[in-house]
Design a protein around this motif. Sequence first.
Motif, PDB file in Angstrom:
ATOM      1  N   LEU A  35       0.820  -1.205   0.000  1.00 46.95           N
ATOM      2  CA  LEU A  35       0.000   0.000   0.000  1.00 46.95           C
ATOM      3  C   LEU A  35       0.859   1.264   0.000  1.00 46.95           C
ATOM      4  O   LEU A  35       0.449   2.302  -0.532  1.00 46.95           O
ATOM      5  CB  LEU A  35      -0.958  -0.007   1.203  1.00 46.95           C
ATOM      6  N   ALA A  62     -14.108  -1.928   5.521  1.00 46.76           N
ATOM      7  CA  ALA A  62     -12.696  -1.708   5.240  1.00 46.76           C
ATOM      8  C   ALA A  62     -12.312  -0.240   5.361  1.00 46.76           C
ATOM      9  O   ALA A  62     -11.152   0.083   5.630  1.00 46.76           O
ATOM     10  CB  ALA A  62     -12.352  -2.212   3.842  1.00 46.76           C
ATOM     11  N   HIS A  65     -10.365   1.136   8.435  1.00 43.11           N
ATOM     12  CA  HIS A  65      -8.959   0.772   8.615  1.00 43.11           C
ATOM     13  C   HIS A  65      -8.060   1.251   7.473  1.00 43.11           C
ATOM     14  O   HIS A  65      -6.871   1.505   7.693  1.00 43.11           O
ATOM     15  CB  HIS A  65      -8.822  -0.742   8.744  1.00 43.11           C
ATOM     16  N   HIS A  66      -8.605   1.353   6.258  1.00 46.11           N
ATOM     17  CA  HIS A  66      -7.729   1.500   5.099  1.00 46.11           C
ATOM     18  C   HIS A  66      -7.997   2.717   4.211  1.00 46.11           C
ATOM     19  O   HIS A  66      -7.138   3.049   3.392  1.00 46.11           O
ATOM     20  CB  HIS A  66      -7.815   0.230   4.231  1.00 46.11           C
ATOM     21  N   ASN A  69      -5.212   5.588   4.001  1.00 46.14           N
ATOM     22  CA  ASN A  69      -4.005   5.286   3.229  1.00 46.14           C
ATOM     23  C   ASN A  69      -4.298   5.123   1.743  1.00 46.14           C
ATOM     24  O   ASN A  69      -3.470   5.488   0.899  1.00 46.14           O
ATOM     25  CB  ASN A  69      -3.339   4.025   3.772  1.00 46.14           C
ATOM     26  N   THR A 146      -8.752  -6.464   0.772  1.00 47.46           N
ATOM     27  CA  THR A 146      -8.263  -6.279   2.143  1.00 47.46           C
ATOM     28  C   THR A 146      -8.566  -7.457   3.053  1.00 47.46           C
ATOM     29  O   THR A 146      -8.286  -7.394   4.255  1.00 47.46           O
ATOM     30  CB  THR A 146      -8.887  -5.004   2.747  1.00 47.46           C
ATOM     31  N   LEU A 186      -2.529  -6.064   5.072  1.00 53.83           N
ATOM     32  CA  LEU A 186      -3.802  -5.372   5.299  1.00 53.83           C
ATOM     33  C   LEU A 186      -4.797  -6.258   6.042  1.00 53.83           C
ATOM     34  O   LEU A 186      -5.732  -5.755   6.666  1.00 53.83           O
ATOM     35  CB  LEU A 186      -4.416  -4.917   3.972  1.00 53.83           C
ATOM     36  N   THR A 189      -6.016  -6.493  10.309  1.00 55.47           N
ATOM     37  CA  THR A 189      -7.126  -5.863  11.036  1.00 55.47           C
ATOM     38  C   THR A 189      -8.348  -6.777  11.132  1.00 55.47           C
ATOM     39  O   THR A 189      -9.321  -6.428  11.793  1.00 55.47           O
ATOM     40  CB  THR A 189      -7.550  -4.554  10.342  1.00 55.47           C
TER      41      THR A 189
END
Length: 378
Positions: A35, A62, A65-66, A69, A146, A186, A189
């Motif tokens: 990532l 998702a 958490h993501h 980024n 993810t 990833l 989490t």
Amino acid sequence: MTSSHLGLSFLDQGPILIRAHRIDNYAVHIDDHLLTRTGDLLTDVLDRLDSPDVVIAVDTGAAEHHLGNVTKAVLATGRPFHVIPVPAGEASKSPRGLRDLIGALHHHGASRRTLLLAVGGGMVCDLATTAAALYMRGIPYALLPTTVLAQVDAAIGGKGGLDDDGAKNLLGAFHHPAAVFVDPLLTSTLPERHVRNGLAEAIKVALIDDTDGLFTTLEQDPGRLPAGPALSTIVRAAITAKLRLLAADPFEQGDLTRLLNLGHCIGHPYEAATGYRVLHGEAVAAGMALAATHAHLTGVTTLAQRDRILALLDAYRLPSALPEEMREATWEGMNTVRRVRGGPLRLVLPHAPGNCTVIEDIDRVSYDKTVSELAARP
């Protein structure tokens, strides 16, 4: 990158014969911490496609958490972008979810060159693939899975699907992506149940293609859930094995790729019959257990090989039997699949890791005997 060719043959007073060919070339990037480099990789994809903008379709589960980024990576491309949240859960993988996503693409002014970037688990990968195939007759898209399940299965192969009328993946399309970005870290989490859910698909592909010894790798210390480098090794090996199976038949029309249905002929109807309370990988695990047991009962494999498969499912705390209360509903779901296909199930039976065959079907007596045999295990 996509290239296409249309060949024509003109015959006097006869039909015009057409040969249409399409070739899709793209990379599946697999690396820990990928990532952090996705901005550069995404820029290359956008430049190659001459895409002016990006739409991010992100699973709300998702996003927490993501998304931050992922947004940084897209900002690094210098392209304008929009974010479309997709409600987490199997309910979004449906005609209604498709209409919502396509409506949002239209609302944001997405064009035929807009890149749709899907971020999340198997649901959003399936949904985005289908939407990209249909919106404006096809737009480019990329996948950033993810979850373990999405990384080893849903994001690999360019196949989208939607659930409808009580049937799993009744609707869908083949539409290959512009790129796939797999960062195994990833998945850190995820709750343990979802990691195990994805490992079921890794077990499945190891039973079909064990060229790299994936099944043995999975058997090493299975009481401990793999994480970090150990999980990355499994993810890469599972992706490689699936791509080997798809290489000669990317649209899954032959017997070799039908092997990828191992566990699914029974697993899909079971999953649908529960109202998707059972996760996909869990349903596939139960389907593999039934397939292995039917293989033993019909002399296709030995008791030792069947027990080896069931032991691995048990070690990862995956279902290795079909609940008695789901026996009838699952059988009815299998009948629905037969009606949709207009023919038999084409059940995949495992002999041993790396060795499976396809049989026409399983009758009701054999099905009941198999379910009961598993239920009687200590």
